[in-house]
Design an enzyme around this catalytic site. Structure first.
Site, PDB file in Angstrom:
ATOM      1  N   ILE A  61       0.825  -1.205   0.000  1.00 41.84           N
ATOM      2  CA  ILE A  61       0.000   0.000   0.000  1.00 41.84           C
ATOM      3  C   ILE A  61       0.862   1.258   0.000  1.00 41.84           C
ATOM      4  O   ILE A  61       0.520   2.259  -0.631  1.00 41.84           O
ATOM      5  CB  ILE A  61      -0.981  -0.007   1.195  1.00 41.84           C
ATOM      6  CG1 ILE A  61      -2.032   1.084   1.030  1.00 41.84           C
ATOM      7  CG2 ILE A  61      -0.251   0.164   2.519  1.00 41.84           C
ATOM      8  CD1 ILE A  61      -2.989   0.854  -0.102  1.00 41.84           C
ATOM      9  N   SER A  69      11.622   0.554   7.547  1.00 42.48           N
ATOM     10  CA  SER A  69      10.992  -0.700   7.170  1.00 42.48           C
ATOM     11  C   SER A  69      12.028  -1.810   7.302  1.00 42.48           C
ATOM     12  O   SER A  69      13.154  -1.665   6.808  1.00 42.48           O
ATOM     13  CB  SER A  69      10.471  -0.619   5.730  1.00 42.48           C
ATOM     14  OG  SER A  69       9.667  -1.728   5.412  1.00 42.48           O
ATOM     15  N   LYS A 120      -5.428   3.174   7.266  1.00 44.90           N
ATOM     16  CA  LYS A 120      -6.554   2.441   7.833  1.00 44.90           C
ATOM     17  C   LYS A 120      -6.219   0.943   7.906  1.00 44.90           C
ATOM     18  O   LYS A 120      -5.427   0.453   7.100  1.00 44.90           O
ATOM     19  CB  LYS A 120      -7.834   2.692   7.030  1.00 44.90           C
ATOM     20  CG  LYS A 120      -7.808   2.116   5.601  1.00 44.90           C
ATOM     21  CD  LYS A 120      -8.247   0.660   5.583  1.00 44.90           C
ATOM     22  CE  LYS A 120      -7.892   0.013   4.271  1.00 44.90           C
ATOM     23  NZ  LYS A 120      -8.113  -1.436   4.287  1.00 44.90           N
ATOM     24  N   ASP A 137     -10.460  -5.960   6.641  1.00 45.22           N
ATOM     25  CA  ASP A 137      -9.438  -5.011   6.183  1.00 45.22           C
ATOM     26  C   ASP A 137      -9.959  -4.240   4.970  1.00 45.22           C
ATOM     27  O   ASP A 137      -9.913  -3.000   4.977  1.00 45.22           O
ATOM     28  CB  ASP A 137      -8.126  -5.724   5.857  1.00 45.22           C
ATOM     29  CG  ASP A 137      -7.070  -4.748   5.380  1.00 45.22           C
ATOM     30  OD1 ASP A 137      -6.475  -4.052   6.227  1.00 45.22           O
ATOM     31  OD2 ASP A 137      -6.842  -4.662   4.157  1.00 45.22           O
TER      32      ASP A 137
END
Length: 309
Positions: A15, A37, A91, A169
């Site tokens: 994403i 990351s 989200k 999700d």
């Protein structure tokens, strides 16, 4: 703060690469300078293995975007707020309501922006749908949200872990649209959740919802859809019907397609985030998360076939 908001990003997954990086690059007033990351690196910025390392090395950061799975998000966001950074939450904003409410309190105490980014609310047809529904009485509504988890979430095993939300999700996107366009509060009446025997989160779900005035809303979510992918919300009112399709990018009223303009969810969210930071305001609506939490709290769980990617 520098003329441009200096931004760090945590969690360089699908994403982030597909949506966040392109949107950041096209948003005036913001600049990505660092990424944290553990298993991926971004080009043209400084890279770190984890958020604490990034925060220590980049004290000039103004804000941090959280794109990792929801389970570890609270600790990362807490660290960023403690370091004086504004926070943008992909989200769902957290694995639990308590976690997000704690972040709200922490951000408020420091006068920082906290943004829970329901991207589907920024789909092209959502605002026109909300405007059309204003002043009309909802009679009934139906959500059909069916997609192929193997196509849209390849290798994302966390999504079926506890706290990963499973089919909610994507399903929470539909609930974020519903709670945006329907002005009345919405409550859960019943839920049925199908959970693979080898997983911890549902692969399909059915919800019976209603407005406080009693208008029924049925929602069907399924992660096993092959072929045509379906993201529809239909609403019948006392003065006509509307259909939101393609995840909120298309709108038809009484069967007639409306011109709602091009898709632009993530750029619109980042423009909003820049404005929030500049004015030190927060935007955290928990209504979609509460509906999902209520489904887990009061729903009936039914085991189904094992899921193997």
């Amino acid at each position: 703060m520098s003329p441009k908001i200096q931004l760090g990003l945590v969690g360089l997954g699908k994403i982030a690469r597909d949506q966040h990086l392109p949107a950041i690059s096209r948003t005036p007033g913001i600049e990505l300078v660092a990424v944290a990351s553990p298993h991926a690196r971004a080009e043209g910025v400084r890279n770190y293995a984890e958020v604490g390392e990034m925060l220590a090395a980049e004290p000039h950061l103004d804000a941090v975007v959280m794109c990792q799975p929801p389970q570890p998000r609270f600790d990362a966001a807490r660290q960023a707020i403690a370091a004086g950074k504004h926070v943008f939450l992909e989200k769902p904003p957290g694995a639990t309501i308590c976690a997000v409410e704690a972040l709200i309190s922490l951000a408020d105490e420091k006068g920082l922006t906290l943004f829970a980014s329901w991207h589907s609310r920024y789909a092209a047809a959502v605002a026109p749908a909300r405007a059309w529904l204003a002043g009309r009485t909802l009679r009934r509504a139906a959500i059909t949200w069916k997609e192929d988890v193997r196509r849209w979430h390849p290798g994302q095993t966390w999504i079926f872990d506890a706290g990963g939300f499973g089919v909610f999700d994507p399903g929470i996107n539909a609930l974020s649209i519903l709670t945006e366009v329907v002005r009345d509060p919405i409550v859960l009446s019943a839920a049925e959740l199908e959970v693979p025997s080898n997983r911890a989160a549902p692969i399909a779900a059915k919800l019976a919802l209603k407005t406080v005035e009693g208008a029924p809303i049925e929602a069907v979510f399924d992660f096993r859809q092959t072929g045509l992918q379906t993201w529809n919300i239909s609403i019948e009112t006392n003065q006509g019907e509307l259909l939101l399709s393609e995840g909120g990018d298309r709108l038809a009223i009484d069967g007639v397609a409306q011109d709602c303009g091009p898709e632009g969810e993530y750029p619109a969210m980042y423009r909003h985030f820049v404005d929030l930071v500049q004015h030190r305001r927060s935007d955290v609506d928990l209504a979609p998360l509460r509906l999902v939490a209520d489904a887990f709290l009061s729903g009936r769980f039914r085991p189904t076939d094992p899921f193997e990617e």
